[in-house]
Design a protein around this motif. Structure first.
Motif, PDB file in Angstrom:
ATOM      1  N   THR A   1       0.849  -1.194   0.000  1.00  0.00           N
ATOM      2  CA  THR A   1       0.000   0.000   0.000  1.00  0.00           C
ATOM      3  C   THR A   1       0.887   1.247   0.000  1.00  0.00           C
ATOM      4  O   THR A   1       2.081   1.169   0.281  1.00  0.00           O
ATOM      5  CB  THR A   1      -0.913   0.050   1.238  1.00  0.00           C
ATOM      6  N   GLY A   2       0.276   2.378  -0.313  1.00  0.00           N
ATOM      7  CA  GLY A   2       0.995   3.638  -0.233  1.00  0.00           C
ATOM      8  C   GLY A   2       1.806   3.993  -1.455  1.00  0.00           C
ATOM      9  O   GLY A   2       2.500   5.011  -1.466  1.00  0.00           O
ATOM     10  N   ASN A   3       1.729   3.153  -2.502  1.00  0.00           N
ATOM     11  CA  ASN A   3       2.523   3.399  -3.714  1.00  0.00           C
ATOM     12  C   ASN A   3       1.687   3.944  -4.868  1.00  0.00           C
ATOM     13  O   ASN A   3       2.175   4.092  -5.988  1.00  0.00           O
ATOM     14  CB  ASN A   3       3.259   2.128  -4.143  1.00  0.00           C
ATOM     15  N   GLY A   4       0.401   4.207  -4.628  1.00  0.00           N
ATOM     16  CA  GLY A   4      -0.440   4.851  -5.622  1.00  0.00           C
ATOM     17  C   GLY A   4      -0.586   4.080  -6.913  1.00  0.00           C
ATOM     18  O   GLY A   4      -0.911   2.891  -6.921  1.00  0.00           O
ATOM     19  N   ILE A   5      -0.331   4.756  -8.025  1.00  0.00           N
ATOM     20  CA  ILE A   5      -0.521   4.190  -9.358  1.00  0.00           C
ATOM     21  C   ILE A   5       0.382   2.980  -9.604  1.00  0.00           C
ATOM     22  O   ILE A   5       0.148   2.185 -10.524  1.00  0.00           O
ATOM     23  CB  ILE A   5      -0.264   5.279 -10.429  1.00  0.00           C
ATOM     24  N   LEU A   6       1.426   2.817  -8.780  1.00  0.00           N
ATOM     25  CA  LEU A   6       2.365   1.702  -8.933  1.00  0.00           C
ATOM     26  C   LEU A   6       1.863   0.421  -8.266  1.00  0.00           C
ATOM     27  O   LEU A   6       2.544  -0.601  -8.325  1.00  0.00           O
ATOM     28  CB  LEU A   6       3.734   2.077  -8.351  1.00  0.00           C
ATOM     29  N   ALA A   7       0.694   0.465  -7.663  1.00  0.00           N
ATOM     30  CA  ALA A   7       0.181  -0.685  -6.912  1.00  0.00           C
ATOM     31  C   ALA A   7       0.095  -1.943  -7.762  1.00  0.00           C
ATOM     32  O   ALA A   7       0.274  -3.057  -7.254  1.00  0.00           O
ATOM     33  CB  ALA A   7      -1.185  -0.352  -6.322  1.00  0.00           C
TER      34      ALA A   7
END
Length: 299
Positions: free
Chosen positions: A121-127
């Motif tokens: 979590t916490g990586n935004g669009i890189l999820a």
């Protein structure tokens, strides 16, 4: 070796194909665009026309290959499509690759993942990179996988052009003097080609970067290249950037992903695992890229 390259003639796949052909490998490039066929064949590679959504096509194309280079290549235009869930579309492509790899029997895979793939979590669009690595790791143990994790691509800086032209500013929700890694697609291609000629053994991760440089240094370098030595990098709030992206027409869900990804750059949260496994930096620096940036800026 017989090598399958996905990604058509994109920023990584084209220089990768050129390098592999020059080394005498039998290369087949997958493209969804029939008009790419002649251009691919001019490079000395074969062409397979089909889509990443077609598992049967992928399976047939993969059969008999020594190595597959797999990347998810959704057009950036979908960022502004309000009907598409960017993350889920990419995860589905990863699942398609997994199914085709199992059915084809190929044992050596290089997958283009990303910085941030270590974060649930916490990586935004890189999820989606975290999720796809998890999908690939469900493959049988006799399938060896090299996960390539490049950092932010230089060409993402082209998105700075509109506000530079209108306000003489680079505007993001992060900034300052803290250095972060960036990478040239050509250095990624070289790293992938290098890994293809090394032994495959289980599951491995390699980060790829070209230079570690701060936002303020980027503004200075790009400003010099375009004749604007006073170019500044302005850090704004997450909320303001989100509103800017949505007002520009971006899918709100995608916009939230971008803002979260950028927020994770602050304090190097996004780069925590990168700095634990710091790679040897590539050859192409921001000053080199700035020449290409200037050409796009003035055209």
């Amino acid at each position: 070796m017989k090598i399958i390259v996905t990604g058509s003639l994109g920023n990584i796949s084209k220089p990768l194909t050129e390098e592999l052909v020059s080394k005498g490998h039998d290369v087949t490039v997958i493209s969804s665009n029939p008009e790419r066929k002649s251009e691919i064949e001019k490079l000395g590679a074969k062409t397979a026309i089909g889509t990443m959504e077609d598992v049967d096509f992928l399976t047939q194309t993969f059969k008999g290959a020594d190595i597959i280079y797999a990347m998810e290549a959704i057009n950036h235009g979908v960022f502004f499509n309000h009907e598409i869930n960017f993350i889920q579309e990419n995860i589905q492509i990863g699942k398609n690759y997994k199914e085709a790899i199992e059915k084809s029997g190929v044992k050596n895979i290089i997958h283009l993942s990303s910085i941030g793939a270590h974060m649930k979590t916490g990586n935004g669009i890189l999820a989606f990179h975290y999720e796809i690595e998890k999908v690939f790791n469900e493959l049988p143990e006799d399938v060896s996988i090299k996960f390539m994790r490049p950092v932010g691509f230089y060409y993402n800086m082209f998105a700075f052009i509109p506000t530079i032209k209108s306000q003489n500013l680079i505007i993001q929700n992060y900034g300052g003097d803290e250095k972060e890694p960036w990478v040239s697609p050509k250095d990624i291609a070289s790293a992938i080609a290098e890994e293809m000629e090394k032994p495959f053994n289980g599951r491995e991760i390699r980060y790829v970067a070209s230079e570690e440089i701060s936002p303020n240094e980027i503004a200075e370098t790009l400003g010099e290249a375009i004749g604007q030595p006073d170019l500044k990098w302005l850090k704004i709030s997450d909320e303001d950037l989100l509103n800017n992206l949505i007002n520009a027409g971006m899918n709100p869900q995608t916009a939230k992903g971008f803002v979260e990804m950028n927020a994770a750059r602050k304090g190097n949260i996004l780069y925590e695992d990168y700095f634990k496994n710091r790679p040897v930096l590539g050859k192409i620096k921001v000053k080199d890229f700035a020449k290409d940036f200037a050409k796009v800026y003035f055209n």
